[in-house]
Design a protein around this motif. Structure first.
Motif, PDB file in Angstrom:
ATOM      1  N   GLY A  48       0.775  -1.233   0.000  1.00 44.13           N
ATOM      2  CA  GLY A  48       0.000   0.000   0.000  1.00 44.13           C
ATOM      3  C   GLY A  48       0.803   1.277   0.000  1.00 44.13           C
ATOM      4  N   GLN A  49       2.100   1.209   0.314  1.00 43.44           N
ATOM      5  CA  GLN A  49       2.913   2.424   0.281  1.00 43.44           C
ATOM      6  C   GLN A  49       3.148   2.872  -1.156  1.00 43.44           C
ATOM      7  N   VAL A  50       3.615   4.117  -1.285  1.00 42.76           N
ATOM      8  CA  VAL A  50       3.797   4.731  -2.591  1.00 42.76           C
ATOM      9  C   VAL A  50       5.278   5.054  -2.790  1.00 42.76           C
ATOM     10  N   LEU A  51       5.844   4.633  -3.920  1.00 43.66           N
ATOM     11  CA  LEU A  51       7.212   4.984  -4.296  1.00 43.66           C
ATOM     12  C   LEU A  51       7.150   6.106  -5.316  1.00 43.66           C
ATOM     13  N   VAL A  52       8.013   7.108  -5.154  1.00 44.78           N
ATOM     14  CA  VAL A  52       8.019   8.257  -6.057  1.00 44.78           C
ATOM     15  C   VAL A  52       9.454   8.584  -6.462  1.00 44.78           C
ATOM     16  N   CYS A  53       9.657   8.843  -7.762  1.00 46.50           N
ATOM     17  CA  CYS A  53      10.954   9.299  -8.278  1.00 46.50           C
ATOM     18  C   CYS A  53      11.046  10.809  -8.142  1.00 46.50           C
ATOM     19  N   GLY A  54      12.115  11.289  -7.544  1.00 41.15           N
ATOM     20  CA  GLY A  54      12.423  12.710  -7.547  1.00 41.15           C
ATOM     21  C   GLY A  54      13.394  12.978  -8.680  1.00 41.15           C
ATOM     22  N   TYR A  55      12.883  13.313  -9.846  1.00 39.28           N
ATOM     23  CA  TYR A  55      13.711  13.531 -11.033  1.00 39.28           C
ATOM     24  C   TYR A  55      14.748  14.626 -10.786  1.00 39.28           C
ATOM     25  N   GLY A  56      14.328  15.744 -10.200  1.00 41.82           N
ATOM     26  CA  GLY A  56      15.238  16.865  -9.956  1.00 41.82           C
ATOM     27  C   GLY A  56      16.125  16.675  -8.746  1.00 41.82           C
ATOM     28  N   SER A  57      15.648  15.944  -7.744  1.00 37.49           N
ATOM     29  CA  SER A  57      16.428  15.725  -6.516  1.00 37.49           C
ATOM     30  C   SER A  57      17.255  14.450  -6.581  1.00 37.49           C
ATOM     31  N   ASN A  58      17.065  13.653  -7.639  1.00 40.59           N
ATOM     32  CA  ASN A  58      17.798  12.388  -7.808  1.00 40.59           C
ATOM     33  C   ASN A  58      17.556  11.453  -6.633  1.00 40.59           C
ATOM     34  N   THR A  59      16.285  11.298  -6.273  1.00 38.06           N
ATOM     35  CA  THR A  59      15.915  10.475  -5.130  1.00 38.06           C
ATOM     36  C   THR A  59      14.761   9.539  -5.478  1.00 38.06           C
ATOM     37  N   ILE A  60      14.631   8.503  -4.667  1.00 35.99           N
ATOM     38  CA  ILE A  60      13.441   7.663  -4.641  1.00 35.99           C
ATOM     39  C   ILE A  60      12.946   7.739  -3.198  1.00 35.99           C
ATOM     40  N   ILE A  61      11.698   8.163  -3.027  1.00 34.38           N
ATOM     41  CA  ILE A  61      11.160   8.242  -1.675  1.00 34.38           C
ATOM     42  C   ILE A  61       9.961   7.312  -1.539  1.00 34.38           C
ATOM     43  N   GLN A  62       9.686   6.947  -0.288  1.00 36.68           N
ATOM     44  CA  GLN A  62       8.558   6.081   0.028  1.00 36.68           C
ATOM     45  C   GLN A  62       7.580   6.865   0.884  1.00 36.68           C
ATOM     46  N   LEU A  63       6.312   6.894   0.456  1.00 39.78           N
ATOM     47  CA  LEU A  63       5.251   7.549   1.208  1.00 39.78           C
ATOM     48  C   LEU A  63       4.338   6.505   1.821  1.00 39.78           C
ATOM     49  N   ASP A  64       3.590   6.927   2.837  1.00 41.07           N
ATOM     50  CA  ASP A  64       2.583   6.036   3.399  1.00 41.07           C
ATOM     51  C   ASP A  64       1.452   5.838   2.392  1.00 41.07           C
ATOM     52  N   GLY A  65       0.546   4.938   2.680  1.00 40.05           N
ATOM     53  CA  GLY A  65      -0.534   4.597   1.767  1.00 40.05           C
ATOM     54  C   GLY A  65      -1.580   5.677   1.574  1.00 40.05           C
ATOM     55  N   GLN A  66      -1.519   6.722   2.384  1.00 42.30           N
ATOM     56  CA  GLN A  66      -2.431   7.857   2.224  1.00 42.30           C
ATOM     57  C   GLN A  66      -1.804   8.969   1.391  1.00 42.30           C
ATOM     58  N   GLY A  67      -0.478   8.880   1.201  1.00 41.70           N
ATOM     59  CA  GLY A  67       0.239   9.931   0.487  1.00 41.70           C
ATOM     60  C   GLY A  67       0.439  11.179   1.323  1.00 41.70           C
ATOM     61  N   THR A  68       0.415  11.002   2.655  1.00 38.66           N
ATOM     62  CA  THR A  68       0.485  12.163   3.545  1.00 38.66           C
ATOM     63  C   THR A  68       1.842  12.378   4.195  1.00 38.66           C
ATOM     64  N   LYS A  69       2.640  11.304   4.327  1.00 39.50           N
ATOM     65  CA  LYS A  69       3.944  11.489   4.977  1.00 39.50           C
ATOM     66  C   LYS A  69       5.002  10.579   4.369  1.00 39.50           C
TER      67      LYS A  69
END
Length: 112
Positions: A48-69
């Protein structure tokens, strides 16, 4: 889309945001973070968590399943990620697969 189908996650590349929308399009939450510049690829994993590419920051971050933190910054430029464009989690191999725009590289790395 969330696993339950009630939320849609959308990146806003030019405003450095991830939006969580209700199915009918209402904005439920707007996520921003210093580790997330020019978000591009987004993927909801089986937990249920969300993975997001930071194209400009050169990062991959993981968010909670609500997309809030943010739960974690999974990868950075130090891990040789430059302009990540797409991300996918492979549950059978416990790997995150990341495509990069400018170099034509695909990185696969194991997660714990």
């Amino acid at each position: 889309m969330s696993l339950s189908g009630d939320k849609i996650f959308v990146t806003n590349f030019f405003h450095d945001k991830v939006l969580t929308l209700a199915r009918e399009g209402t904005v439920l939450h707007t996520f921003t973070d210093l580790d997330l510049e020019r978000p591009r690829g987004i993927h909801v994993i089986a937990q249920g968590q969300v993975l997001v590419c930071g194209y400009g920051s050169n990062t991959i971050i993981q968010l909670d399943g609500q997309g809030t933190k943010k739960l974690a910054t999974i990868a950075t430029r130090r891990d040789r990620f430059i302009h990540p464009h797409s991300v996918c989690y492979n549950m059978s191999t416990s790997s995150i697969i990341v495509g990069q725009t400018h170099y034509g590289n695909i990185h696969v790395f194991k997660v714990k």
